[in-house]
Design a protein around this motif. Structure first.
Motif, PDB file in Angstrom:
ATOM      1  N   PHE A  21      44.304  41.699  31.947  1.00 47.35           N
ATOM      2  CA  PHE A  21      45.268  41.789  33.043  1.00 47.35           C
ATOM      3  C   PHE A  21      45.435  40.476  33.806  1.00 47.35           C
ATOM      4  CE2 PHE A  21      43.131  45.774  32.250  1.00 47.35           C
ATOM      5  CZ  PHE A  21      44.150  46.696  32.200  1.00 47.35           C
ATOM      6  N   GLU A  22      44.554  39.547  33.576  1.00 50.12           N
ATOM      7  CA  GLU A  22      44.542  38.284  34.312  1.00 50.12           C
ATOM      8  C   GLU A  22      44.174  37.161  33.357  1.00 50.12           C
ATOM      9  OE1 GLU A  22      42.686  40.338  38.364  1.00 50.12           O
ATOM     10  OE2 GLU A  22      41.443  39.767  36.659  1.00 50.12           O
ATOM     11  N   ALA A  23      44.357  35.941  33.809  1.00 51.64           N
ATOM     12  CA  ALA A  23      44.012  34.787  32.970  1.00 51.64           C
ATOM     13  C   ALA A  23      42.513  34.549  32.918  1.00 51.64           C
ATOM     14  CB  ALA A  23      44.716  33.535  33.494  1.00 51.64           C
ATOM     15  N   VAL A  24      41.754  35.274  33.732  1.00 53.74           N
ATOM     16  CA  VAL A  24      40.295  35.141  33.756  1.00 53.74           C
ATOM     17  C   VAL A  24      39.652  36.516  33.741  1.00 53.74           C
ATOM     18  CG1 VAL A  24      40.346  32.958  35.027  1.00 53.74           C
ATOM     19  CG2 VAL A  24      40.183  35.114  36.295  1.00 53.74           C
ATOM     20  N   LEU A  25      38.401  36.547  33.310  1.00 46.92           N
ATOM     21  CA  LEU A  25      37.533  37.705  33.554  1.00 46.92           C
ATOM     22  C   LEU A  25      36.674  37.338  34.747  1.00 46.92           C
ATOM     23  CD1 LEU A  25      36.294  38.751  29.994  1.00 46.92           C
ATOM     24  CD2 LEU A  25      37.670  40.142  31.552  1.00 46.92           C
ATOM     25  N   GLN A  62      29.037  32.359  38.422  1.00 47.19           N
ATOM     26  CA  GLN A  62      28.978  30.908  38.557  1.00 47.19           C
ATOM     27  C   GLN A  62      30.299  30.276  38.133  1.00 47.19           C
ATOM     28  OE1 GLN A  62      25.572  29.460  36.387  1.00 47.19           O
ATOM     29  NE2 GLN A  62      24.155  29.914  38.043  1.00 47.19           N
ATOM     30  N   GLU A  63      30.932  30.878  37.138  1.00 45.20           N
ATOM     31  CA  GLU A  63      32.225  30.384  36.670  1.00 45.20           C
ATOM     32  C   GLU A  63      32.893  31.509  35.887  1.00 45.20           C
ATOM     33  OE1 GLU A  63      34.135  26.773  33.939  1.00 45.20           O
ATOM     34  OE2 GLU A  63      31.967  26.892  34.274  1.00 45.20           O
ATOM     35  N   TRP A  64      34.078  31.926  36.340  1.00 43.36           N
ATOM     36  CA  TRP A  64      34.748  33.032  35.671  1.00 43.36           C
ATOM     37  C   TRP A  64      35.118  32.664  34.238  1.00 43.36           C
ATOM     38  CZ3 TRP A  64      32.953  36.357  38.519  1.00 43.36           C
ATOM     39  CH2 TRP A  64      33.180  36.482  39.883  1.00 43.36           C
ATOM     40  N   ALA A  65      35.194  33.668  33.383  1.00 47.04           N
ATOM     41  CA  ALA A  65      35.467  33.442  31.960  1.00 47.04           C
ATOM     42  C   ALA A  65      36.964  33.240  31.730  1.00 47.04           C
ATOM     43  CB  ALA A  65      34.978  34.633  31.143  1.00 47.04           C
ATOM     44  N   LYS A  66      37.270  32.227  30.955  1.00 47.30           N
ATOM     45  CA  LYS A  66      38.647  31.944  30.577  1.00 47.30           C
ATOM     46  C   LYS A  66      38.748  31.910  29.053  1.00 47.30           C
ATOM     47  CE  LYS A  66      39.515  29.159  34.705  1.00 47.30           C
ATOM     48  NZ  LYS A  66      39.916  27.828  35.234  1.00 47.30           N
ATOM     49  N   GLN A  67      39.944  32.105  28.561  1.00 49.31           N
ATOM     50  CA  GLN A  67      40.161  32.109  27.120  1.00 49.31           C
ATOM     51  C   GLN A  67      39.707  30.788  26.513  1.00 49.31           C
ATOM     52  OE1 GLN A  67      44.107  33.158  26.006  1.00 49.31           O
ATOM     53  NE2 GLN A  67      43.741  33.019  23.808  1.00 49.31           N
ATOM     54  N   GLY A  68      38.854  30.895  25.479  1.00 50.28           N
ATOM     55  CA  GLY A  68      38.385  29.712  24.780  1.00 50.28           C
ATOM     56  C   GLY A  68      37.277  28.959  25.481  1.00 50.28           C
ATOM     57  N   LYS A  69      36.808  29.480  26.623  1.00 50.20           N
ATOM     58  CA  LYS A  69      35.769  28.795  27.385  1.00 50.20           C
ATOM     59  C   LYS A  69      34.445  29.549  27.273  1.00 50.20           C
ATOM     60  CE  LYS A  69      38.530  25.669  29.272  1.00 50.20           C
ATOM     61  NZ  LYS A  69      38.389  24.226  29.067  1.00 50.20           N
ATOM     62  N   VAL A 121      50.104  47.502  34.491  1.00 53.92           N
ATOM     63  CA  VAL A 121      50.687  47.288  33.164  1.00 53.92           C
ATOM     64  C   VAL A 121      51.478  45.986  33.144  1.00 53.92           C
ATOM     65  CG1 VAL A 121      52.350  48.177  31.478  1.00 53.92           C
ATOM     66  CG2 VAL A 121      50.738  49.744  32.596  1.00 53.92           C
ATOM     67  N   ARG A 122      52.252  45.742  34.200  1.00 54.96           N
ATOM     68  CA  ARG A 122      53.037  44.508  34.250  1.00 54.96           C
ATOM     69  C   ARG A 122      52.133  43.275  34.309  1.00 54.96           C
ATOM     70  NH1 ARG A 122      56.242  47.967  37.288  1.00 54.96           N
ATOM     71  NH2 ARG A 122      55.393  47.250  39.283  1.00 54.96           N
ATOM     72  N   GLU A 123      51.032  43.373  35.034  1.00 57.21           N
ATOM     73  CA  GLU A 123      50.075  42.266  35.084  1.00 57.21           C
ATOM     74  C   GLU A 123      49.487  42.011  33.696  1.00 57.21           C
ATOM     75  OE1 GLU A 123      49.138  40.176  37.539  1.00 57.21           O
ATOM     76  OE2 GLU A 123      50.700  41.058  38.795  1.00 57.21           O
ATOM     77  N   TYR A 124      49.208  43.081  32.979  1.00 61.63           N
ATOM     78  CA  TYR A 124      48.693  42.935  31.614  1.00 61.63           C
ATOM     79  C   TYR A 124      49.723  42.239  30.726  1.00 61.63           C
ATOM     80  CZ  TYR A 124      47.195  44.091  26.903  1.00 61.63           C
ATOM     81  OH  TYR A 124      46.835  43.999  25.589  1.00 61.63           O
ATOM     82  N   GLU A 125      50.966  42.666  30.794  1.00 63.38           N
ATOM     83  CA  GLU A 125      52.013  42.087  29.953  1.00 63.38           C
ATOM     84  C   GLU A 125      52.230  40.617  30.259  1.00 63.38           C
ATOM     85  OE1 GLU A 125      55.175  44.730  30.906  1.00 63.38           O
ATOM     86  OE2 GLU A 125      54.634  46.198  29.350  1.00 63.38           O
ATOM     87  N   ALA A 126      52.043  40.232  31.520  1.00 63.61           N
ATOM     88  CA  ALA A 126      52.256  38.841  31.918  1.00 63.61           C
ATOM     89  C   ALA A 126      51.103  37.932  31.504  1.00 63.61           C
ATOM     90  CB  ALA A 126      52.462  38.760  33.433  1.00 63.61           C
ATOM     91  N   SER A 127      49.910  38.477  31.375  1.00 67.02           N
ATOM     92  CA  SER A 127      48.718  37.645  31.152  1.00 67.02           C
ATOM     93  C   SER A 127      48.170  37.709  29.735  1.00 67.02           C
ATOM     94  CB  SER A 127      47.596  38.061  32.119  1.00 67.02           C
ATOM     95  OG  SER A 127      48.000  37.898  33.459  1.00 67.02           O
ATOM     96  N   SER A 128      48.521  38.714  28.968  1.00 67.36           N
ATOM     97  CA  SER A 128      47.870  38.933  27.672  1.00 67.36           C
ATOM     98  C   SER A 128      48.617  38.239  26.549  1.00 67.36           C
ATOM     99  CB  SER A 128      47.777  40.428  27.379  1.00 67.36           C
ATOM    100  OG  SER A 128      49.076  40.981  27.264  1.00 67.36           O
ATOM    101  N   ASP A 129      47.890  37.996  25.479  1.00 65.94           N
ATOM    102  CA  ASP A 129      48.488  37.549  24.230  1.00 65.94           C
ATOM    103  C   ASP A 129      47.647  38.122  23.092  1.00 65.94           C
ATOM    104  OD1 ASP A 129      46.228  35.893  23.844  1.00 65.94           O
ATOM    105  OD2 ASP A 129      47.223  34.183  24.790  1.00 65.94           O
TER     106      ASP A 129
END
Length: 737
Positions: A576-580, A630-637, A562-570
């Motif tokens: 839970f993370e800045a990437v999928l 090949q490349e993890w998914a990031k927001q807006g990418k 839960v804390r990881e989610y709160e730190a990474s989400s918007d």
């Protein structure tokens, strides 16, 4: 009516490009209100005519999907696909499947090549194309035979339509005059040059022929094939030239090194006395050059490749066995010296050829289009999927990879790769499969499997409760301590053991291993390791529900997620993370699994909301389109589509199964089934990864096609998903009674 053609197209110098242009114009003769556009598959930039409205980049898979979207959005009524493996991108032209399976309109397919000995990809691609097609057109009876015998195709949708040809009305002697060949006896071959054309056989036969026919001229009309030119240059043409010199045939052999226009070609064919196709092997299902020769009413000599045996039957030509220049010389001498025989062959060919004119062929295509377009139901529901349609469960490949030590982690194709040794991850997965299979798929060797995988885990645990992960084939550890992920997966498997085993000795050992590892639970930092461990604790709590210490350990681990989610989400990135990255669905799955034990509604809602976010990134038109490694998914990418792994699919199956249990919403059950069908071909490449022959699962979807290695992870993930789906069907049937 609005038709889209998918093919190479002029000005590309290619037989299929020419065929498509001729077919388009032939169909137009019979419907003046018809709109026809070409979606040209291009290997480089061409200046196309106006009918080309879209250029498909041959080697970019996304371009095929963009073409499908264009077709769907612009009111086309039917697609005509000209299929030849080599003109599309990916392994064996696999990218074309992405296009045709995204279409919402009927598909008519022309198969220009059908292989007697296809590789795995070639066979799978053709079967998938036939499955999607409304009508399949082939150009020889033997093609139908191959579809039945090799590809097991139901031929009810298959039609035989000969290769089209122009109308040949030019007088024979006038054609000779126009080409400056008056007074010559003309022997002709045309088409792209390459070693498989066997022209040397004809040249080697000519010294005997020209003794009796001093006015004979052998014309070899056509450029070297572009693929041959790219790899070997003009080596073959130069070789043929050296043969001409060696046999002193300079006055009797002439090479016309150009891609001639159709008007030029008509003149050459009308001018020839004898046409020859001396191909060196039989595997030629369609020959446009031979069709043209028959249409021109030429006296034809050919080696007995598949199409030649059909077209030259009933006195329409003469067959000469492969690579027999002496026999070729004998046949040619007979033909050139016997005008009556030559005339009979020409008349027979001309009569048959009249039915092959583009005008007649265009009419047949028009009638098919008129029939399939009005009857196609674009709104028909996707056929349901039941457990009876699942492949039969089999231990065959799992056992192939398992020896007395454990399961080997990698395979080369389907064969165990001993060089790469073993890993804890896969032996934990193998134990999980064996335990979950007890209810529905037990056999006499199941106990041996459980014993083997459990013993492997026991051997890998350290005194401090952590585990080694990698071990070579000589049984030496390759690490001091394994990854947190391998630790978590092992705890999950041990939790299932404590819940499922019926043998006291297995339970006792599992209990010892599990609780020796417990002091390390609180030190975990990897989100996935935390999720796996939560799943293991949940399994343990199913039979020890009053263990408050374990419940609090679960609560603490869930708190970390839960804390990881709160730190990474918007607002736009609910994760839970800045990437999928990999095995993503295991995180919502752990939350949903923990909810009944922690009785915290916020955990359930977080599990469902992150499920929804993951779904928004990985589900398209109801089918999985996973994040590739090949490349993890990031927001807006842009999300990389390759390589997609079975590991991620299995996590989706578990996640949807748990969501359905908690909510009883049918959509989750449906998505669980759709996720499993990724293995069976409902994926971005539209090819199944499950191998019916080996009973293993291929390692992933890559940019070039399927990774055909069948390692332990992919196969075990397939069977984990299989067991969950199979059991869900049974439970759902029981609940609905």
């Amino acid at each position: 009516m609005k038709i889209a053609y998918i093919s190479t197209y002029l000005p590309k110098e290619c037989g299929i490009a020419t065929f498509t242009s001729d077919l388009l114009h032939a169909v137009a003769l019979h419907n003046q209100e018809l709109t026809q556009h070409v979606f040209a598959v291009a290997d480089r930039d061409y200046v196309y005519p106006s009918e080309v409205v879209f250029k498909i980049d041959q080697h970019r898979q996304l371009s095929y999907i963009e073409a499908a979207n264009y077709i769907n959005e612009n009111g086309y009524d039917c697609v005509i696909l000209e299929h030849e493996y080599g003109i599309f991108g990916g392994n064996s032209g696999i990218y074309i499947l992405s296009l045709i399976n995204a279409l919402h309109i009927p598909l008519l397919v022309n198969f220009h090549t059908i292989l007697e000995k296809p590789n795995v990809d070639e066979k799978a691609i053709l079967i998938e194309i036939v499955k999607r097609a409304s009508i399949v057109i082939v150009m020889s009876n033997y093609a139908i035979t191959l579809l039945k015998s090799i590809y097991r195709v139901n031929t009810s949708k298959v039609r035989l339509i000969q290769h089209g040809v122009p109308e040949f009305t030019l007088d024979h002697e006038l054609a000779k005059l126009k080409k400056g060949l008056s007074g010559k006896k003309v022997l002709l071959t045309f088409g792209f040059l390459g070693r498989n054309k066997g022209i040397e056989m004809v040249i080697e036969s000519l010294p005997e022929v020209v003794k009796d026919e001093p006015d004979l001229l052998y014309l070899v009309v056509g450029k070297t094939h572009p693929n041959v030119l790219a790899h070997s240059g003009e080596e073959y043409r130069e070789y043929l030239g050296s043969l001409v010199e060696a046999y002193q045939l300079e006055e009797h052999v002439q090479f016309v090194n150009s891609f001639v226009s159709q008007a030029d070609l008509v003149e050459y064919l009308c001018a020839c006395d004898v046409y020859v196709t001396p191909y060196i092997n039989e595997a030629q299902i369609t020959s446009g050059t031979l069709s043209y020769a028959i249409g021109a009413g030429a006296a034809v000599v050919s080696t007995p490749y598949w199409h030649a045996k059909e077209l030259l039957a009933d006195g329409r030509g003469v067959l000469v066995e492969f690579k027999n220049s002496a026999k070729m010389a004998e046949v040619l001498k007979n033909l050139f010296s016997n005008l009556d025989y030559r005339t009979t062959l020409r008349d027979n060919a001309r009569i048959f050829g009249k039915e092959m004119t583009w005008k007649n062929i265009g009419l047949r295509y028009t009638r098919i289009l008129d029939k399939i377009i009005p009857t196609y139901d674009s709104l028909k529901e996707n056929v349901g999927f039941s457990k009876e349609e699942m492949p039969k469960f089999s231990w065959k490949h799992i056992d192939r990879l398992t020896n007395q030590v454990g399961i080997l982690q990698h395979a080369t194709y389907s064969l165990p790769n001993y060089k790469e040794g073993y890993c804890l991850d896969d032996n934990a997965r193998a134990l999980l499969v064996a335990l979950l299979a007890q209810q529905d798929f037990a056999d006499k060797r199941l106990d041996r499997r459980i014993s083997t995988y459990l013993s492997y885990i026991y051997y890998h645990q350290r005194e401090d409760g952590l585990f080694h992960n990698f071990m070579n084939f000589q049984h030496s550890f390759l690490d001091e301590v394994g990854s947190e992920d391998s630790f978590g997966r092992t705890i999950w498997a041990l939790g299932v053991l404590l819940r499922e085993t019926k043998l006291t000795s297995y339970y006792q050992l599992g209990h010892e291993l599990f609780f020796r590892a417990v002091p390390n639970f609180g030190q975990l930092r990897s989100n996935r390791a935390i999720a796996y461990t939560v799943l293991g604790i949940a399994e343990y709590l199913h039979h020890q529900s009053n263990d408050e210490v374990m419940i609090e350990l679960m609560r603490a681990l869930i708190g970390k997620l839960v804390r990881e989610y709160e730190a990474s989400s918007d607002e736009n990135w609910q994760w839970f993370e800045a990437v999928l990255s990999y095995d993503n669905a295991i995180l919502p799955y752990a939350l949903l699994t923990a909810y009944p034990f922690l009785n915290d509604e916020t955990i359930k809602q977080l599990g469902l909301s992150t499920l929804k976010f993951l779904e928004s990134m990985t589900v398209q038109n109801g089918a999985l389109s996973l994040v590739g490694n090949q490349e993890w998914a990031k927001q807006g990418k842009h999300i990389s589509k390759f390589g997609q792994q079975p590991l991620d699919v299995t996590a989706m199956v578990f996640m949807y199964r748990e969501a359905f249990r908690l909510t009883n919403k049918k959509v989750y059950f449906t998505r669980m089934i759709a996720s499993f069908r990724w293995f069976l071909g409902e994926n971005d490449l539209r090819l199944g990864l499950y191998d019916e022959e080996t009973k293993g699962c291929c390692d992933g979807l890559e940019s070039y096609g399927i990774n055909r290695n069948q390692g332990a992870e992919s196969t075990l993930c397939f069977y984990l998903a299989y067991i969950v789906v199979y059991r869900a069907f049974i439970d759902n049937d029981q609940d609905s009674r």
